[in-house]
Design a protein around this motif. Sequence first.
Motif, PDB file in Angstrom:
ATOM      1  N   ALA A   5       0.868  -1.183   0.000  1.00 23.16           N
ATOM      2  CA  ALA A   5       0.000   0.000   0.000  1.00 23.16           C
ATOM      3  C   ALA A   5       0.901   1.229   0.000  1.00 23.16           C
ATOM      4  O   ALA A   5       1.914   1.271   0.708  1.00 23.16           O
ATOM      5  N   ILE A   6       0.517   2.219  -0.799  1.00 25.83           N
ATOM      6  CA  ILE A   6       1.366   3.385  -1.012  1.00 25.83           C
ATOM      7  C   ILE A   6       0.558   4.669  -0.842  1.00 25.83           C
ATOM      8  O   ILE A   6      -0.509   4.825  -1.444  1.00 25.83           O
ATOM      9  N   ASP A   7       1.104   5.563  -0.038  1.00 28.68           N
ATOM     10  CA  ASP A   7       0.584   6.926   0.090  1.00 28.68           C
ATOM     11  C   ASP A   7       1.539   7.802  -0.719  1.00 28.68           C
ATOM     12  O   ASP A   7       2.634   8.116  -0.253  1.00 28.68           O
ATOM     13  N   VAL A  14       4.979   3.770   2.497  1.00 33.24           N
ATOM     14  CA  VAL A  14       4.883   2.430   1.921  1.00 33.24           C
ATOM     15  C   VAL A  14       4.716   1.419   3.043  1.00 33.24           C
ATOM     16  O   VAL A  14       5.449   1.470   4.036  1.00 33.24           O
ATOM     17  N   THR A  26       9.226   5.163   4.805  1.00 31.92           N
ATOM     18  CA  THR A  26       8.860   6.433   4.180  1.00 31.92           C
ATOM     19  C   THR A  26      10.018   6.838   3.284  1.00 31.92           C
ATOM     20  O   THR A  26      11.165   6.879   3.730  1.00 31.92           O
ATOM     21  N   PHE A  50      -3.213   2.061  -3.571  1.00 28.26           N
ATOM     22  CA  PHE A  50      -2.639   3.404  -3.537  1.00 28.26           C
ATOM     23  C   PHE A  50      -3.736   4.446  -3.468  1.00 28.26           C
ATOM     24  O   PHE A  50      -4.876   4.199  -3.856  1.00 28.26           O
ATOM     25  N   GLU A  51      -3.364   5.605  -2.953  1.00 30.36           N
ATOM     26  CA  GLU A  51      -4.292   6.720  -2.850  1.00 30.36           C
ATOM     27  C   GLU A  51      -4.272   7.507  -4.145  1.00 30.36           C
ATOM     28  O   GLU A  51      -3.215   7.956  -4.594  1.00 30.36           O
ATOM     29  N   LYS A  96      -9.602   5.883   3.629  1.00 30.46           N
ATOM     30  CA  LYS A  96      -8.824   5.460   4.800  1.00 30.46           C
ATOM     31  C   LYS A  96      -9.498   5.855   6.114  1.00 30.46           C
ATOM     32  O   LYS A  96      -9.206   5.292   7.155  1.00 30.46           O
ATOM     33  N   HIS A 124       2.940   9.469   6.793  1.00 32.12           N
ATOM     34  CA  HIS A 124       2.775   8.887   5.459  1.00 32.12           C
ATOM     35  C   HIS A 124       2.711   7.360   5.532  1.00 32.12           C
ATOM     36  O   HIS A 124       1.919   6.740   4.819  1.00 32.12           O
ATOM     37  N   THR A 125       3.517   6.776   6.399  1.00 32.86           N
ATOM     38  CA  THR A 125       3.454   5.328   6.591  1.00 32.86           C
ATOM     39  C   THR A 125       2.133   4.958   7.262  1.00 32.86           C
ATOM     40  O   THR A 125       1.509   3.957   6.899  1.00 32.86           O
ATOM     41  N   ALA A 128      -0.513   5.012   4.608  1.00 34.55           N
ATOM     42  CA  ALA A 128      -0.416   3.828   3.750  1.00 34.55           C
ATOM     43  C   ALA A 128      -0.997   2.609   4.465  1.00 34.55           C
ATOM     44  O   ALA A 128      -1.701   1.796   3.858  1.00 34.55           O
TER      45      ALA A 128
END
Length: 143
Positions: A5-7, A14, A26, A50-51, A96, A124-125, A128
Motif C-alpha cells: 500500500a502506497i501513500d 509504503v 517512508t 494506492f491513494e 482510509k 505517510h506510513t 499507507a
Amino acid sequence: MKTIAIDPGESIGVVLRIDKEVHGCTITTDLRLRRLWAILTAEKPAAIVFEEFALRQSAASKLVGNKFVTCEVIGVIKLYAQKAGCLLVPLIPANKEYCGFSSNPKDPHFREITMMHGEKITEHTRDAYRLLKYAELFKLKEA
C-alpha cells in the motif's frame, strides 16, 4: 497475498503485507521514484493499493506552479502494475477514514508495522497502513 500500500507524494508512505507481517518505510529522497521502483521490483507484490489524486476546482488556484509529484509517483505505480500484471487497487483519500481506526499516532494498530532500516514511523506510513487496512476490509476480499 503479498500486498503493498502506497501513500504517494513528496514523501511516499509504503507498507508491505506478507502474510501476517507488515513492514513499512517512508521514502523522502530526491531519488524517490527510483527507490519506489526498486521496492516494487524486489518485492513483486500481487496487489498494489494506492491513494488516488484528483485536482479539485476549489483547490486548483492554490496549486499554480505545483509540480504534482504525487502524479509522478502514481505513474510509477501504474507502470509497474502494467509490466508485472499485478492487481491495482486505487482508493480515494476519504476511504482510509473507514479503515476501523484513527490516524492518531498512538493508536495501537500502528504497532503492527515493523519499520525498515530502523526508521521512525511517519504520518505517510500510517496513511499507507490505513489504506491497506481499508483495502483488506472492503476491496481485496473481492479480488
